[in-house]
Design an enzyme around this catalytic site. Structure first.
Site, PDB file in Angstrom:
ATOM      1  CG  ASP A  31     -31.310 -20.336 -17.682  1.00  0.00           C
ATOM      2  OD1 ASP A  31     -31.732 -20.817 -18.997  1.00  0.00           O
ATOM      3  OD2 ASP A  31     -31.083 -19.493 -17.004  1.00  0.00           O
ATOM      4  CG  ASP A  74     -37.818 -25.723 -19.243  1.00  0.00           C
ATOM      5  OD1 ASP A  74     -37.883 -25.269 -17.963  1.00  0.00           O
ATOM      6  OD2 ASP A  74     -38.677 -25.751 -20.112  1.00  0.00           O
ATOM      7  CG  ASN A 118     -41.839 -20.908 -17.960  1.00  0.00           C
ATOM      8  OD1 ASN A 118     -40.793 -21.835 -17.761  1.00  0.00           O
ATOM      9  ND2 ASN A 118     -41.128 -19.538 -17.066  1.00  0.00           N
ATOM     10  CB  THR A 144     -41.679  -8.655  -8.353  1.00  0.00           C
ATOM     11  OG1 THR A 144     -41.926  -7.040  -8.722  1.00  0.00           O
ATOM     12  CG2 THR A 144     -43.407  -8.940  -8.716  1.00  0.00           C
ATOM     13  CB  SER A 180     -48.213  -6.695 -15.885  1.00  0.00           C
ATOM     14  OG  SER A 180     -47.152  -7.704 -15.091  1.00  0.00           O
ATOM     15  CE1 TYR A 182     -41.677 -11.789 -13.628  1.00  0.00           C
ATOM     16  CE2 TYR A 182     -42.811  -9.136 -13.251  1.00  0.00           C
ATOM     17  CZ  TYR A 182     -41.949 -10.463 -12.979  1.00  0.00           C
ATOM     18  OH  TYR A 182     -41.049 -10.721 -11.930  1.00  0.00           O
ATOM     19  CG  HIS A 183     -46.462  -7.492 -12.138  1.00  0.00           C
ATOM     20  ND1 HIS A 183     -46.394  -6.556 -13.258  1.00  0.00           N
ATOM     21  CD2 HIS A 183     -45.577  -7.151 -11.325  1.00  0.00           C
ATOM     22  CE1 HIS A 183     -45.007  -5.804 -13.417  1.00  0.00           C
ATOM     23  NE2 HIS A 183     -44.547  -6.054 -11.660  1.00  0.00           N
ATOM     24  CE  LYS A 186     -41.176 -12.978  -9.102  1.00  0.00           C
ATOM     25  NZ  LYS A 186     -41.163 -14.037  -9.739  1.00  0.00           N
ATOM     26  CB  VAL A 212     -31.997  -5.060 -10.116  1.00  0.00           C
ATOM     27  CG1 VAL A 212     -30.350  -5.214 -10.360  1.00  0.00           C
ATOM     28  CG2 VAL A 212     -32.653  -5.938  -9.689  1.00  0.00           C
ATOM     29  CG  ASN A 240     -30.596  -1.732 -16.784  1.00  0.00           C
ATOM     30  OD1 ASN A 240     -29.758  -1.024 -15.274  1.00  0.00           O
ATOM     31  ND2 ASN A 240     -30.162  -2.935 -16.272  1.00  0.00           N
ATOM     32  NE  ARG A 326     -45.012  -0.847 -18.556  1.00  0.00           N
ATOM     33  CZ  ARG A 326     -43.011  -1.694 -17.875  1.00  0.00           C
ATOM     34  NH1 ARG A 326     -43.845  -2.286 -15.902  1.00  0.00           N
ATOM     35  NH2 ARG A 326     -42.781  -2.463 -18.709  1.00  0.00           N
TER      36      ARG A 326
END
Length: 385
Positions: A31, A74, A118, A144, A180, A182-183, A186, A212, A240, A326
């Site tokens: 990590d 990394d 990344n 996801t 997004s 990010y999505h 994935k 989660v 959360n 969003r």
């Protein structure tokens, strides 16, 4: 088994290391601590103070008797990744080493570019490293349920569906629509793994997991073993985030109409599901797509559950809808299939109503710490500028 976890310092990575180590498996982790840095970047932090990596390893050894090799490096470093795989010879590599926030990926061009570079870079390096060193290694990648978007049809637990094309039956990849950058990263991950599974014959489990929630697992019994807990608008998941708003006496803030519906799973059940998939790998050379969630809720329903739990603990709160930053459907059909985990004997043991109360009880002692970061909770990142 030998298990290499890329992204061991994260919300899922650390409890998985504890879970698998407590079951007698050898755990190695990599990590670069980026989530700690990125959380600071947006003016926030974990609700619970996090020990350094070396202190985490010491606590795991002292309390649980687990030995963990934790490399602060990394996973996007190809040479180090290959060196680690050659040295430890893992049976399975768990791929969590990605930027995991939709809002972070939508802040501006630089954050979008970083997310794609990344996430896709790490996945591609992992694919080639495994193929070069030992193609029999099981790659377990965290995806996801958000890859699918919100289609007006049932979501199969398979990468392919049959379609009639020019009056002939053929198979196509089930339609996906990212909400997004990010999505989309994935989705591209899934495409890469499907493609190289066919070319290289790699063994892959691609997990489509719902959001989660939770603070504890069976192994997280003391403060020194806690995993991170994010609650800000960039990194915090909705359950959360609502729990922290309740503890701080702030309104619970569903985005828009609040009809957005997803499949959720507790932290403990997520770890048990992952353990099940690791200990029951697919056949050599197989690509296995797995849906991983336990309960389906709308955002409005989650707000009601958190409000009721908070009131049972003597906290007064209200639900206040805010403008949705969003671009997403706020009311929609949602019916994903889930067969593989139940077929392997996995049964969820936790439920949202009970777990929310535990989350609130765990957060209350940290109220003064949460107060310092309350300005990071309300949405600032807007999809459409």
């Amino acid at each position: 088994m030998k298990i290499l976890i890329l992204g061991i310092d994260g919300y899922l990575g650390w409890p998985l290391a504890l879970k698998m180590g407590s079951k007698g498996h050898e755990v190695i982790g990599i990590d670069n601590l980026s989530t700690r840095k990125f959380s600071e970047e947006v003016g926030s932090d974990s609700a619970f103070p996090l020990p350094s990596p070396s202190d985490r390893v010491k606590e795991a050894k002292k309390i649980l008797g687990i030995n963990i090799d934790f490399y602060v490096k990394d996973a996007n470093d190809m040479e180090f990744l290959k060196e680690t795989i050659r040295k430890h010879k893992p049976d399975v590599i768990v791929h969590f080493a990605e930027q995991r926030s939709a809002p972070y990926s939508m802040k501006d061009y630089n954050h979008a570019q970083y997310t794609l570079d990344n996430n896709l870079g790490t996945t591609l390096k992992l694919i080639y490293a495994v193929n070069e060193i030992d193609p029999s290694i099981h790659i377990l990648k965290m995806g996801t349920m958000g890859e699918y978007g919100t289609p007006s049809l049932d979501i199969p637990e398979s990468p392919f569906v049959e379609a009639n094309i020019n009056n002939k039956k053929d198979k196509i990849i089930f339609p996906r629509w990212g909400g997004s950058i990010y999505h989309w990263s994935k989705i591209f991950d899934t495409d890469l793994l499907l493609y190289f599974n066919q070319i290289f014959g790699l063994t892959v489990t691609d997990i489509m997991q719902g959001p989660v929630y939770g603070t504890r697992t069976t192994e997280i019994t003391e403060e020194g073993l806690r995993t991170r807990f994010d609650f800000d608008e960039t990194w915090g998941t909705v359950v959360n985030r609502f729990c922290v708003e309740a503890v701080l006496g702030l309104p619970l803030t569903p985005y828009g109409k609040g009809g957005q519906t997803r499949g959720f799973i507790s932290l403990e059940d997520s770890m048990e599901a992952l353990r099940t998939l690791i200990e029951n790998p697919p056949k050599t050379g197989e690509y296995r797509l797995v849906h991983q969630f336990a309960e389906i809720y709308s955002v409005n329903k989650i707000a009601e559950v958190v409000k009721n739990a908070a009131e049972s603990l003597g906290m007064s709160t209200e639900i206040k809808h805010v403008d949705n930053p969003r671009i997403e459907a706020e009311e929609h059909y949602y019916n994903p299939e889930i067969k593989i985990l139940p077929s392997l004997g996995f049964k969820p043991k936790k439920n949202l109503k009970d777990e929310v109360k535990i989350i609130l009880e765990d957060l209350i002692p940290y109220k003064s710490r949460l107060e310092r970061y309350k300005d990071s909770i309300m949405p600032k990142t807007k999809w459409k500028k």
